[in-house]
Design a protein around this motif. Structure first.
Motif, PDB file in Angstrom:
ATOM      1  N   LEU A   1      -7.892   4.333  -7.764  1.00 17.73           N
ATOM      2  CA  LEU A   1      -6.443   4.216  -7.632  1.00 17.73           C
ATOM      3  C   LEU A   1      -6.061   4.031  -6.167  1.00 17.73           C
ATOM      4  CD1 LEU A   1      -5.122   6.917 -10.125  1.00 17.73           C
ATOM      5  CD2 LEU A   1      -4.847   4.447 -10.307  1.00 17.73           C
ATOM      6  N   GLU A   2      -6.719   4.787  -5.298  1.00 16.42           N
ATOM      7  CA  GLU A   2      -6.460   4.650  -3.864  1.00 16.42           C
ATOM      8  C   GLU A   2      -6.857   3.264  -3.377  1.00 16.42           C
ATOM      9  OE1 GLU A   2      -7.471   6.950   0.348  1.00 16.42           O
ATOM     10  OE2 GLU A   2      -8.434   7.567  -1.519  1.00 16.42           O
ATOM     11  N   ASP A   3      -7.995   2.750  -3.871  1.00 17.85           N
ATOM     12  CA  ASP A   3      -8.409   1.391  -3.511  1.00 17.85           C
ATOM     13  C   ASP A   3      -7.346   0.378  -3.922  1.00 17.85           C
ATOM     14  OD1 ASP A   3     -10.773   2.289  -2.454  1.00 17.85           O
ATOM     15  OD2 ASP A   3     -11.960   1.859  -4.248  1.00 17.85           O
ATOM     16  N   PHE A   4      -6.849   0.512  -5.145  1.00 17.00           N
ATOM     17  CA  PHE A   4      -5.821  -0.409  -5.637  1.00 17.00           C
ATOM     18  C   PHE A   4      -4.568  -0.341  -4.769  1.00 17.00           C
ATOM     19  CE2 PHE A   4      -1.829  -0.173  -8.094  1.00 17.00           C
ATOM     20  CZ  PHE A   4      -1.633  -1.527  -8.317  1.00 17.00           C
ATOM     21  N   GLU A   5      -4.126   0.868  -4.438  1.00 18.94           N
ATOM     22  CA  GLU A   5      -2.925   1.021  -3.621  1.00 18.94           C
ATOM     23  C   GLU A   5      -3.120   0.413  -2.236  1.00 18.94           C
ATOM     24  OE1 GLU A   5      -2.036   5.154  -3.647  1.00 18.94           O
ATOM     25  OE2 GLU A   5      -1.542   5.199  -5.786  1.00 18.94           O
ATOM     26  N   ASN A   6      -4.325   0.570  -1.668  1.00 17.49           N
ATOM     27  CA  ASN A   6      -4.598  -0.009  -0.355  1.00 17.49           C
ATOM     28  C   ASN A   6      -4.597  -1.533  -0.406  1.00 17.49           C
ATOM     29  OD1 ASN A   6      -4.799   2.502   0.827  1.00 17.49           O
ATOM     30  ND2 ASN A   6      -7.031   2.590   0.712  1.00 17.49           N
ATOM     31  N   ILE A   7      -5.182  -2.099  -1.469  1.00 20.33           N
ATOM     32  CA  ILE A   7      -5.174  -3.555  -1.623  1.00 20.33           C
ATOM     33  C   ILE A   7      -3.740  -4.061  -1.711  1.00 20.33           C
ATOM     34  CG2 ILE A   7      -5.740  -5.449  -3.197  1.00 20.33           C
ATOM     35  CD1 ILE A   7      -8.289  -3.961  -3.917  1.00 20.33           C
ATOM     36  N   ALA A   8      -2.927  -3.394  -2.535  1.00 21.59           N
ATOM     37  CA  ALA A   8      -1.525  -3.799  -2.685  1.00 21.59           C
ATOM     38  C   ALA A   8      -0.790  -3.700  -1.355  1.00 21.59           C
ATOM     39  CB  ALA A   8      -0.848  -2.928  -3.744  1.00 21.59           C
ATOM     40  N   ALA A   9      -1.046  -2.625  -0.604  1.00 22.81           N
ATOM     41  CA  ALA A   9      -0.379  -2.436   0.686  1.00 22.81           C
ATOM     42  C   ALA A   9      -0.779  -3.518   1.679  1.00 22.81           C
ATOM     43  CB  ALA A   9      -0.714  -1.055   1.245  1.00 22.81           C
ATOM     44  N   ILE A  10      -2.067  -3.846   1.736  1.00 20.28           N
ATOM     45  CA  ILE A  10      -2.543  -4.872   2.665  1.00 20.28           C
ATOM     46  C   ILE A  10      -1.886  -6.214   2.365  1.00 20.28           C
ATOM     47  CG2 ILE A  10      -4.571  -6.267   3.268  1.00 20.28           C
ATOM     48  CD1 ILE A  10      -6.210  -3.661   3.105  1.00 20.28           C
ATOM     49  N   GLU A  11      -1.869  -6.599   1.091  1.00 13.32           N
ATOM     50  CA  GLU A  11      -1.268  -7.886   0.737  1.00 13.32           C
ATOM     51  C   GLU A  11       0.240  -7.877   0.997  1.00 13.32           C
ATOM     52  OE1 GLU A  11      -3.042 -10.439   0.208  1.00 13.32           O
ATOM     53  OE2 GLU A  11      -4.908  -9.296   0.118  1.00 13.32           O
ATOM     54  N   HIS A  12       0.866  -6.726   0.837  1.00 17.31           N
ATOM     55  CA  HIS A  12       2.299  -6.620   1.125  1.00 17.31           C
ATOM     56  C   HIS A  12       2.561  -6.763   2.620  1.00 17.31           C
ATOM     57  CE1 HIS A  12       6.428  -5.328   1.069  1.00 17.31           C
ATOM     58  NE2 HIS A  12       6.153  -4.262   1.805  1.00 17.31           N
ATOM     59  N   VAL A  13       1.787  -6.057   3.428  1.00 18.50           N
ATOM     60  CA  VAL A  13       1.962  -6.120   4.879  1.00 18.50           C
ATOM     61  C   VAL A  13       1.709  -7.533   5.398  1.00 18.50           C
ATOM     62  CG1 VAL A  13       0.982  -5.342   7.067  1.00 18.50           C
ATOM     63  CG2 VAL A  13       1.464  -3.686   5.269  1.00 18.50           C
ATOM     64  N   LEU A  14       0.759  -8.236   4.780  1.00 22.44           N
ATOM     65  CA  LEU A  14       0.441  -9.597   5.210  1.00 22.44           C
ATOM     66  C   LEU A  14       1.420 -10.628   4.655  1.00 22.44           C
ATOM     67  CD1 LEU A  14      -3.461  -9.614   4.996  1.00 22.44           C
ATOM     68  CD2 LEU A  14      -1.979  -9.077   6.933  1.00 22.44           C
ATOM     69  N   GLY A  15       2.410 -10.167   3.897  1.00 25.21           N
ATOM     70  CA  GLY A  15       3.456 -11.063   3.427  1.00 25.21           C
ATOM     71  C   GLY A  15       3.159 -11.781   2.133  1.00 25.21           C
ATOM     72  N   ASN A  16       2.090 -11.401   1.445  1.00 22.45           N
ATOM     73  CA  ASN A  16       1.728 -12.081   0.203  1.00 22.45           C
ATOM     74  C   ASN A  16       2.391 -11.465  -1.021  1.00 22.45           C
ATOM     75  OD1 ASN A  16       0.002 -13.844   1.603  1.00 22.45           O
ATOM     76  ND2 ASN A  16      -1.637 -12.320   1.571  1.00 22.45           N
ATOM     77  N   ILE A  17       2.789 -10.202  -0.921  1.00 24.87           N
ATOM     78  CA  ILE A  17       3.467  -9.510  -2.014  1.00 24.87           C
ATOM     79  C   ILE A  17       4.773  -8.947  -1.469  1.00 24.87           C
ATOM     80  CG2 ILE A  17       3.373  -7.548  -3.601  1.00 24.87           C
ATOM     81  CD1 ILE A  17       0.378  -7.873  -3.756  1.00 24.87           C
ATOM     82  N   SER A  18       5.864  -9.185  -2.177  1.00 27.49           N
ATOM     83  CA  SER A  18       7.170  -8.728  -1.708  1.00 27.49           C
ATOM     84  C   SER A  18       7.391  -7.261  -2.055  1.00 27.49           C
ATOM     85  CB  SER A  18       8.275  -9.594  -2.327  1.00 27.49           C
ATOM     86  OG  SER A  18       8.213  -9.545  -3.744  1.00 27.49           O
ATOM     87  N   ASP A  19       8.527  -6.715  -1.609  1.00 26.58           N
ATOM     88  CA  ASP A  19       8.858  -5.315  -1.877  1.00 26.58           C
ATOM     89  C   ASP A  19       8.981  -5.059  -3.375  1.00 26.58           C
ATOM     90  OD1 ASP A  19       8.969  -4.449   0.769  1.00 26.58           O
ATOM     91  OD2 ASP A  19      11.012  -5.190   1.011  1.00 26.58           O
TER      92      ASP A  19
END
Length: 310
Positions: A101-119
């Motif tokens: 679960l932590e891995d998934f949250e980190n992946i989501a956060a990285i893609e969000h910070v890099l602008g690939n996933i919106s808020d």
């Protein structure tokens, strides 16, 4: 309050052809359920971590695949712990689940910070041989996102995004098959330049603004190439690369960082104590990305993982 939930189920590894077809059908039902949930929540993305086929599912929500080393939730757990009792199995399952679960949250956060996933919320579908789970995560409550936002109080979000993209590439891929460590000091350029000296002839001396702008993606390869050299990059808040191969002339006394980290990290932390710059480092040994502000480690991203569009 953080919006997070898990919907999961177990099934045995299929052996016969009929069982495999049944397993595929179950996976499709699981995916359709996750997509419906994501659409009802208005989620910004769906991340698949497992061997799922997404061809027959229609949705306007962006879908991403996690890389292969994120695809094992509880693989072979039953077979490894079957003889040790249900308590051992359950404890191990819970520990593995929280880690993934932590891995998934980190992946989501990285893609969000890099602008690939919106808020907003992100729905994850995590699967393995023995289990599946649907996870809902609210990016507003993600600790990695919150901490990286602190950098944006000093450096523009576009520059943070570009620098982190380069750092993640260096951390995960190295350069020409070799592990690479580097440091990028961003902001307060005049003070950083005064507190450092060149180890090499500055490759950015005389470069045009376009060819020394870290926001221009065509410059990233040269940055990753120069990352193999000793010294640090000095970059302005707006993204202008002023120098590479600089040695930081800092007093490291009083800097408290993890034991075992080398001079690159100590000096990077120290320069952020003496200036208002933000330091981004990549460890050569472990591919770990760290950010320092005010002489302290703001965040440590251990072996950052990326995902790709489905």
């Amino acid at each position: 309050m953080e919006q997070k939930g898990i919907i999961g189920g177990f099934y045995s590894e299929p052996e016969a052809a009929g069982e495999k077809e049944n397993c595929v059908e179950k996976n499709q039902i699981f995916i359709q359920t996750a997509v419906k949930l994501a659409e009802e929540l208005g989620s910004s993305a769906i991340i698949l971590a497992g061997d799922f086929c997404f061809e027959d599912v229609n949705t306007n929500i962006p879908v991403y695949h996690a890389f292969s080393d994120q695809k094992e939730l509880i693989d072979h757990l039953i077979y490894s712990y079957g003889g040790k009792g249900i308590r051992d199995f359950t404890d191990k399952m819970i520990n593995q689940s929280y880690r993934k679960l932590e891995d998934f949250e980190n992946i989501a956060a990285i893609e969000h910070v890099l602008g690939n996933i919106s808020d907003g919320t992100v729905v994850g579908i995590i699967g393995s041989i023995d289990s599946c789970a649907i996870v809902v995560h609210d990016l507003k409550e993600n600790e990695m996102v919150k901490k990286i936002r602190e950098c944006e109080e000093r450096v523009s979000s576009e520059v943070v995004r570009a620098v982190l993209t380069i750092c993640f590439d260096v951390a995960t891929k190295g350069r020409e098959g070799k592990k690479v460590g580097t440091a990028l000091i961003v902001g307060d350029v005049d003070e950083v330049m005064q507190r450092s000296h060149p180890l090499i002839i500055n490759p950015y001396l005389g470069q045009t603004p376009e060819d020394s702008n870290i926001l221009e993606e065509h410059n990233w390869e040269s940055v990753k190439e120069l990352a193999q050299l000793d010294g640090v990059f000095v970059i302005s808040e707006e993204g202008r690369i002023h120098a590479a191969g600089r040695y930081l002339d800092v007093d490291a006394r009083g800097i408290n960082i993890d034991k075992g980290l080398g001079g690159r990290h100590v000096s990077a932390a120290a320069i952020t104590r003496d200036t208002v710059a933000v330091a981004f480092t990549v460890s050569e040994s472990g591919g770990v990305v760290r950010i320092y502000i005010d002489g302290k480690e703001l965040i440590c991203i251990d072996k950052p993982q990326r995902c790709i569009p489905a």
